[in-house]
Structure formats: C-alpha cells, structure tokens
Design an enzyme around this catalytic site. Structure first.
Site, PDB file in Angstrom:
ATOM      1  CG  ASP A 152      -6.704 -14.791  22.813  1.00  0.00           C
ATOM      2  OD1 ASP A 152      -5.783 -14.617  22.035  1.00  0.00           O
ATOM      3  OD2 ASP A 152      -6.689 -14.915  24.046  1.00  0.00           O
ATOM      4  CG  ASP A 185     -13.061 -15.322  25.129  1.00  0.00           C
ATOM      5  OD1 ASP A 185     -12.391 -15.547  25.897  1.00  0.00           O
ATOM      6  OD2 ASP A 185     -12.899 -15.919  23.733  1.00  0.00           O
ATOM      7  CG  ASP A 230     -14.217 -17.671  20.246  1.00  0.00           C
ATOM      8  OD1 ASP A 230     -13.844 -17.114  21.511  1.00  0.00           O
ATOM      9  OD2 ASP A 230     -13.414 -18.299  19.587  1.00  0.00           O
TER      10      ASP A 230
END
Length: 227
Positions: A14, A12, A170
């Site tokens: 950001d 991922d 995250d």
C-alpha cells in the site's frame, strides 16, 4: 532509461505498488454510516494509509479511546475484505517497472505489514499472483517492519543475499527495516505520508519521486560491493 537491476527487488504494497486509499476509505465510511456518522473526506485519511488499520481508525474516530477504536478494527477489516480491489490500482508507472525487472531476469516480491489474507487478495486483484515471486504479510512472522525479519525471510526463501536485494517503500518503517536487514533501501516519495514527515530524513540509500524514476540512475542496482 537503462539501469542494472538487482537480482531481487522487494516492494511494500500500500502506497508503494498500489494506490489502495479509495477502497480503504470506502470501508471506513461504511463503518461510520453504520453509526450514522458523516463520511470522511480523503484528505487526512490518505496520509495514514501506510501506517495500518489502527492509524486509519485514529483519524476516523479521534474522539474515541484506544479500546473503543480497537473494537471497530475487525468490522473495518471485514468491510474492506469484501471490496478491496474495486477502486485500487497500481500507481502510474509501476507496471512498467515490474515489466523491466522481469525483462532483466530479476525477480520481484512484496513485503508488507498488511495481513497476509488481505494482501493476497489485493495482489490477485492487480493480476500479479503468478508474477510475484514471494509475498510476506504482516502476520507471516512474529515480528514485522520496522524489524528486519520479513526482509531477511524473503531473501532466505529466494536464495538471495540481503546485499543483493533492493527494498522500495513509502514509510519510514520500510527504510528502518531495510537498513537493519542489510538491503538497499529506496524511499517511494509518491506514497502516503503526513505533511510533518520528511522522507529525506529517513536516510534511505536512494529516493524516487515517481515509480518510473526507479529505472534511472541505478536506483534498483544492488549496493556497491555486493557480490
């Protein structure tokens, strides 16, 4: 630290590879300044960065209805696009992880729900354009995470079976997407999440407290039994 690394490691963007909260907050506060509103503090805002622009607008404008917030989204994204790599940096240890993947002969790519035109500029700002094997944005396909489509597309494009791929993210959507795609999932505990979120309840295949932990204990190895 020594580990066997899967042929393909996807990340991922950001909250996993890049700490982009400061640039996003600056764009949001520019929008608020246009309306003569005080700037938002980072606390509270940072927690929702991985959940996208609409989630950030809900934090910035809790008093508005969904339609009113939606009308502000294009301006917010336009402001962000102007300065999206001014304060953003890779999380501490990420560069070492990417170098280790490359040194092993494996490839790494990015699968994000961020719009592709914005993601490309962030990747360029980090100096990763030529190093990143593949970038899949949130608008690259009809469906995005938590659907598995983006991950399956990345694997097909790079000729790697999902079971031989590792996905690091995250947010719970990352783990759901990886599970549905049949890739190994690693929860990035250093990322953006609310106090009420328990990443251990996401049932990821592995967790990493900080980026450098990815290089320990086989976290980037493919799933057991993968060819």
């Amino acid at each position: 630290m020594r580990t066997t690394i899967a042929p393909l490691v996807l990340f991922d963007l950001d909250g996993t590879l890049v700490d982009s909260a400061a640039d996003l907050l600056a764009a949001m506060n520019r929008l608020r300044a246009d309306e003569h509103l005080p700037p938002l503090p980072m606390d509270g805002f940072r927690q929702v960065v991985s959940k996208g622009g609409r989630a950030m607008l809900r934090v910035a404008y809790p008093e508005l209805d969904e339609h009113e917030r939606e009308a502000r989204l294009p301006v917010f994204l336009a402001y962000y696009a102007e300065r999206l790599a001014e304060h953003s940096t890779p999380f501490d240890g990420i560069e070492r992880v990417l170098a280790a993947i490359e040194a092993s002969g494996a490839r790494w790519g990015i699968v994000t729900n961020k719009a592709l035109y914005l993601a490309r500029e962030v990747v360029a700002g980090m100096g990763w354009t030529k190093r990143c094997a593949l970038l899949v944005g949130g608008d690259s396909l009809p469906a995005k995470k938590p659907a598995p489509d983006q991950l399956l597309h990345a694997c097909r494009e790079l000729g790697v079976a999902p079971a031989e791929c590792v996905y690091v993210g995250d947010d719970e959507r990352d783990i759901i997407a990886a599970r549905a795609a049949g890739t190994k999932s690693v929860a990035a505990l250093w990322g953006y999440r609310g106090d009420d979120e328990d990443p251990f309840a996401w049932r990821a295949d592995a967790c990493a407290v900080q980026p450098i932990d990815l290089l320990a204990d086989g976290r980037l190895e493919p799933m057991r039994g993968a060819a």
